[in-house]
Scaffold this active site. Structure first.
Site, mmCIF file in Angstrom:
data_model
loop_
_atom_site.group_PDB
_atom_site.id
_atom_site.type_symbol
_atom_site.label_atom_id
_atom_site.label_comp_id
_atom_site.label_asym_id
_atom_site.label_seq_id
_atom_site.Cartn_x
_atom_site.Cartn_y
_atom_site.Cartn_z
ATOM 1 N N TYR A 146 34.061 -1.204 56.824
ATOM 2 C CA TYR A 146 33.417 -0.108 56.100
ATOM 3 C C TYR A 146 32.048 0.215 56.681
ATOM 4 C CZ TYR A 146 31.625 2.587 52.122
ATOM 5 O OH TYR A 146 31.095 3.571 51.316
ATOM 6 N N ASP A 147 31.152 -0.791 56.735
ATOM 7 C CA ASP A 147 29.793 -0.455 57.140
ATOM 8 C C ASP A 147 29.711 -0.039 58.605
ATOM 9 O OD1 ASP A 147 29.697 -3.033 58.455
ATOM 10 O OD2 ASP A 147 28.956 -3.936 56.620
ATOM 11 N N GLU A 148 30.514 -0.679 59.480
ATOM 12 C CA GLU A 148 30.456 -0.298 60.894
ATOM 13 C C GLU A 148 31.124 1.048 61.162
ATOM 14 O OE1 GLU A 148 28.773 -1.850 63.488
ATOM 15 O OE2 GLU A 148 27.920 -2.910 61.783
ATOM 16 N N ASP A 274 28.075 -10.942 50.216
ATOM 17 C CA ASP A 274 27.687 -9.969 49.198
ATOM 18 C C ASP A 274 26.180 -9.745 49.327
ATOM 19 O OD1 ASP A 274 27.824 -8.273 47.055
ATOM 20 O OD2 ASP A 274 27.903 -9.857 45.539
#
Length: 330
Positions: A146-148, A274
Site C-alpha cells: 500500500y504505502d510503496e 503498526d
C-alpha cells in the site's frame, strides 16, 4: 464549458461522497463512476438519481473507453490494512497500473487528481509530519504494498507534471472515517463500532497508545472539493489533509464503549509495524485552503458514524465481520 469527469473508486466510502459533490456542479455534463466493487458497494450510490451519472463496473487498471475526460479522480485502492495486506499484488496494480492506464484517458490540458496517504510517511520519527518529510518506510514490510504503491504513484504523477506538463493534484489523507464505510472495513473506528454492535467486544492491538488523527468524512470531502476543482489553486501537492488533533486508539475504543452499554475492550498482540503515531502538519493546507479546518470533533463524528452503522445492522440480514489483521511469521 461542460465537463466530463471520471472518478475511479467512486462507489467506495470516500469516493461516493465526492460523487455527491461533483453532482452539485453546474458545469458537469457527465460523470463516469468506475468501481470494481472490491471494497466499494452499489449501496453507496443507491441514493443517486441524476442522468449525468453513469456507473461502470470495472477496474482502474484495465478500464478502456473511447471517451476522454476533462478531470480524472483516482481513488481506486482499499485503504484498510486487513484488506490490502491480503491481496498486495492487486493493491499495487490498482494504484500504479491504475494511474498508468487512467492517464491515457485524460484530455490534453485535463486535470488528474490522486488520493495518496499518510502511510507514505511510514512509522514517522517526527510529529507532526510535514509534506517535506521523506518518511521512515520499510519497502519490504507487510504494509509496503500500500504505502510503496502510493509513493510510486505520486512519483509517476509528479514526473508526468514535470516532463509532460500534466495538471495534477495530489493529497495525502490521514485516517478518514464516517458513514458509508464498510462495516467489515477493518480500520479502527469502523471496526470498533461494528464490534460494539455485534459481538460487544472491541479488540485493541497492543497497548492501544498508538495515536491517529481522525478526520470526519465531511471535513475531508470539503478540502478535496476545494483542492481538486472548486478553488483556483496553483499548488499541485502533495497536500496533507486531515485532523491535527491526535488521539490514542484506545481512547476511541473507550469512548465507543460509553456510547454502547454492555461492551468491553479486549487487548490482543500488537500488529507488525503498526505506526506509533499519525498527525499531519497542516501549515501548507492552511495557506492553500484558507479558512478550512477539520472542525468536526471525533466525538461528534463517531456518534454520526455509530448512528449510520446502527441502521446498517438493523436492515442487513447478515452483518459481515471485519477481517483480522495479518500476522506474518517473518
Amino acid at each position: 464549458m461542460q465537463r466530463r469527469i471520471l472518478i475511479a473508486g467512486g462507489a467506495g466510502f470516500l469516493g461516493s461522497h465526492l460523487v455527491d459533490r461533483l453532482l452539485r456542479r453546474h458545469d458537469v455534463e457527465k460523470i463516469v463512476i468506475l468501481d470494481n466493487l472490491w471494497t466499494g458497494t452499489r449501496g453507496n450510490l443507491a441514493h443517486i438519481d441524476d442522468k449525468r451519472a453513469a456507473f461502470v463496473e470495472g477496474s482502474a487498471e484495465t478500464f478502456a473507453t473511447d471517451e476522454r475526460f476533462d478531470e480524472i479522480l483516482h481513488l481506486a485502492s482499499p485503504a484498510s490494512p486487513p484488506w490490502y495486506m491480503r491481496d498486495p499484488i492487486r493493491v499495487i496494480q490498482a494504484n500504479v497500473h491504475g494511474a498508468l492506464n487512467l492517464r491515457n484517458l485524460l484530455k490534453p490540458g485535463g486535470r488528474f487528481c490522486f488520493t495518496s496517504t499518510s502511510e507514505v510517511y511510514g512509522d514517522p520519527l517526527i510529529s507532526p509530519q510535514p509534506e517535506s518529510y521523506r518518511g521512515s518506510v520499510d519497502c519490504t514490510g507487510p504494509r509496503s504494498s500500500y504505502d510503496e504503491s502510493k509513493r510510486c504513484t505520486e512519483s509517476l504523477l509528479f514526473e508526468c507534471n514535470r516532463v509532460y506538463g500534466m495538471d495534477i493534484r495530489i493529497v495525502r489523507l490521514f485516517n478518514v472515517y464516517g458513514p458509508r464505510t464498510r462495516i467489515d472495513d477493518g480500520r479502527a473506528v469502523s471496526n470498533f463500532i461494528g464490534q460494539a454492535l455485534t459481538s460487544g467486544v472491541l479488540t485493541v492491538y497492543g497497548d492501544g497508545r498508538q495515536s491517529r488523527s481522525w478526520g470526519y468524512v465531511d471535513d475531508i470531502a470539503d478540502a478535496l472539493e476545494r483542492f481538486f476543482w472548486r478553488d483556483q489553486i496553483d499548488y499541485i501537492g502533495p497536500l496533507n489533509i486531515g485532523n491535527d488533533r491526535e488521539i490514542a486508539v484506545v481512547d476511541v475504543a473507550e469512548y465507543i464503549t460509553k456510547l454502547v452499554p454492555g461492551t468491553r475492550i479486549e487487548y490482543l498482540p500488537p500488529v507488525p509495524q503498526d505506526p506509533t503515531n499519525r498527525c499531519p502538519d497542516l501549515t501548507i493546507s492552511r495557506k492553500v485552503l484558507p479558512g478550512w479546518s477539520a472542525s468536526i470533533p471525533y466525538e461528534t463524528g463517531v456518534r454520526e458514524t455509530l448512528d449510520w452503522f446502527k441502521h446498517i445492522v438493523r436492515t442487513s440480514e447478515a452483518v459481515p465481520l471485519a477481517p483480522a489483521p495479518v500476522f506474518l511469521d517473518r
